[in-house]
Design a protein around this motif. Structure first.
Motif, mmCIF file in Angstrom:
data_model
loop_
_atom_site.group_PDB
_atom_site.id
_atom_site.type_symbol
_atom_site.label_atom_id
_atom_site.label_comp_id
_atom_site.label_asym_id
_atom_site.label_seq_id
_atom_site.Cartn_x
_atom_site.Cartn_y
_atom_site.Cartn_z
ATOM 1 N N ASN A 113 39.556 25.324 40.604
ATOM 2 C CA ASN A 113 39.428 26.653 41.188
ATOM 3 C C ASN A 113 40.123 27.674 40.306
ATOM 4 O O ASN A 113 41.210 27.420 39.786
ATOM 5 C CB ASN A 113 40.048 26.682 42.599
ATOM 6 C CG ASN A 113 39.281 25.813 43.577
ATOM 7 O OD1 ASN A 113 38.095 26.020 43.793
ATOM 8 N ND2 ASN A 113 39.947 24.837 44.154
ATOM 9 N N LEU A 114 39.485 28.833 40.128
ATOM 10 C CA LEU A 114 40.101 29.923 39.392
ATOM 11 C C LEU A 114 41.014 30.706 40.333
ATOM 12 O O LEU A 114 40.612 31.012 41.462
ATOM 13 C CB LEU A 114 39.021 30.833 38.800
ATOM 14 C CG LEU A 114 38.103 30.185 37.765
ATOM 15 C CD1 LEU A 114 37.015 31.172 37.336
ATOM 16 C CD2 LEU A 114 38.892 29.716 36.561
ATOM 17 N N PRO A 115 42.208 31.046 39.909
ATOM 18 C CA PRO A 115 43.163 31.717 40.809
ATOM 19 C C PRO A 115 42.818 33.190 40.984
ATOM 20 O O PRO A 115 42.027 33.770 40.240
ATOM 21 C CB PRO A 115 44.490 31.543 40.086
ATOM 22 C CG PRO A 115 44.122 31.537 38.652
ATOM 23 C CD PRO A 115 42.793 30.832 38.574
ATOM 24 N N TYR A 131 49.766 33.731 30.986
ATOM 25 C CA TYR A 131 49.363 35.116 30.697
ATOM 26 C C TYR A 131 50.563 35.999 30.347
ATOM 27 O O TYR A 131 50.542 36.727 29.335
ATOM 28 C CB TYR A 131 48.627 35.721 31.896
ATOM 29 C CG TYR A 131 47.176 35.333 31.987
ATOM 30 C CD1 TYR A 131 46.325 35.502 30.901
ATOM 31 C CD2 TYR A 131 46.645 34.810 33.164
ATOM 32 C CE1 TYR A 131 44.997 35.147 30.988
ATOM 33 C CE2 TYR A 131 45.314 34.452 33.250
ATOM 34 C CZ TYR A 131 44.491 34.618 32.168
ATOM 35 O OH TYR A 131 43.167 34.266 32.248
ATOM 36 N N LEU A 132 51.586 35.949 31.167
ATOM 37 C CA LEU A 132 52.746 36.818 30.931
ATOM 38 C C LEU A 132 53.480 36.482 29.624
ATOM 39 O O LEU A 132 53.802 37.401 28.851
ATOM 40 C CB LEU A 132 53.699 36.749 32.120
ATOM 41 C CG LEU A 132 53.197 37.430 33.410
ATOM 42 C CD1 LEU A 132 54.210 37.256 34.531
ATOM 43 C CD2 LEU A 132 52.918 38.906 33.163
ATOM 44 N N CYS A 164 50.246 33.721 38.703
ATOM 45 C CA CYS A 164 51.632 33.514 38.272
ATOM 46 C C CYS A 164 52.170 32.161 38.680
ATOM 47 O O CYS A 164 53.315 31.819 38.347
ATOM 48 C CB CYS A 164 52.541 34.605 38.836
ATOM 49 S SG CYS A 164 52.117 36.274 38.299
ATOM 50 N N THR A 165 51.376 31.371 39.402
ATOM 51 C CA THR A 165 51.862 30.087 39.906
ATOM 52 C C THR A 165 50.961 28.921 39.548
ATOM 53 O O THR A 165 51.286 27.785 39.890
ATOM 54 C CB THR A 165 52.013 30.146 41.438
ATOM 55 O OG1 THR A 165 50.742 30.490 42.032
ATOM 56 C CG2 THR A 165 53.047 31.181 41.844
ATOM 57 N N VAL A 175 41.383 41.054 35.677
ATOM 58 C CA VAL A 175 40.137 40.545 36.254
ATOM 59 C C VAL A 175 40.412 39.337 37.144
ATOM 60 O O VAL A 175 39.878 39.223 38.256
ATOM 61 C CB VAL A 175 39.137 40.185 35.136
ATOM 62 C CG1 VAL A 175 37.943 39.415 35.702
ATOM 63 C CG2 VAL A 175 38.655 41.442 34.434
ATOM 64 N N PHE A 176 41.258 38.436 36.683
ATOM 65 C CA PHE A 176 41.574 37.257 37.483
ATOM 66 C C PHE A 176 42.380 37.637 38.722
ATOM 67 O O PHE A 176 42.169 37.074 39.798
ATOM 68 C CB PHE A 176 42.351 36.256 36.628
ATOM 69 C CG PHE A 176 41.479 35.290 35.891
ATOM 70 C CD1 PHE A 176 41.583 33.932 36.096
ATOM 71 C CD2 PHE A 176 40.537 35.745 34.980
ATOM 72 C CE1 PHE A 176 40.776 33.035 35.422
ATOM 73 C CE2 PHE A 176 39.729 34.875 34.293
ATOM 74 C CZ PHE A 176 39.836 33.505 34.511
ATOM 75 N N ALA A 177 43.311 38.579 38.579
ATOM 76 C CA ALA A 177 44.119 38.982 39.727
ATOM 77 C C ALA A 177 43.277 39.663 40.795
ATOM 78 O O ALA A 177 43.551 39.525 41.998
ATOM 79 C CB ALA A 177 45.243 39.913 39.275
#
Length: 209
Positions: A67-69, A83-84, A75-76, A128-130
């Motif tokens: 699954n994509l978050p 990413y960060l 962040c988890t 985009v993911f967020a």
């Protein structure tokens, strides 16, 4: 089951003519063997329970990777947790190179292009993911793998180029630029490693869809 067997053995021992010492010695040995069998059976049940729990945890982890978050989940979850760090180390690279006034322009301009391009694209990708722009699509998982593979290749070429420029500065008069480039080289290789790990984990996630 063991108790019935023990009772039958006791009955058989009472029926058979044998010296008392021998009979009680035989019963004590048999009792210890039965206790050992019970302990082995309990150990086997514990091992089977541990194996079942490990398989269930592996299935849960596989389901998470498939699954994509979205939202704070970036962040988890792995590999999105990178990413960060990618933004931090990539940003440090182009800031340090910019402090040298991009001297020499060739090939330092390539390092600036790679670091800025990857910084902007990684930030857009994270947004985009967020915002759940991927809709948990397998095509986005494939695109995530492709982008980070390209970014890792770009950063590797930029890191090697920057290291060559830094070695040329070693015996020159530009001591300030030399120190800045040393830091930029270190951060560029760290960014390369982060993007490379992200690529591998993204490929595993893409295959699990």
């Amino acid at each position: 089951m063991y108790l019935v067997t023990f009772q039958r053995c006791c009955a058989a021992s009472r029926c058979a003519p044998a010296p008392p010492g021998y009979r009680w010695g035989f019963l004590s040995v048999l009792s210890s063997r039965l206790l050992l069998l019970e302990e082995l059976q309990q150990l086997g049940e514990a091992l089977r329970a541990s194996r079942r729990s490990r398989h269930s945890r592996m299935a849960s982890n596989t389901g998470t990777m498939a699954n994509l978050p979205r939202g704070i989940g970036i962040c988890t979850t792995i590999p999105d947790i990178f990413y960060l760090p990618e933004l931090i180390f990539g940003g440090l690279v182009w800031i340090l190179v910019a402090c040298t006034l991009v001297v020499p322009a060739n090939p330092q301009a390539w390092v600036m292009f790679v670091s800025l391009f990857c910084f902007i694209m990684t930030f857009v990708w994270m947004v985009v993911f967020a915002c759940d722009g991927h809709h948990n699509s397998s095509s986005w998982a494939a695109a995530d793998f492709a982008y980070h593979g390209i970014a890792a290749f770009f950063y590797l070429s930029a890191a090697v180029t920057l290291a060559k420029v830094t070695l040329d500065y070693k015996d020159g008069p530009f001591t300030t630029n030399y120190k800045l480039d040393i830091s930029a080289v270190v951060f560029s290789y760290v960014a390369t490693l982060l993007y490379f790990i992200h690529t591998i984990l993204s490929a595993i996630r893409w295959k699990s869809f």
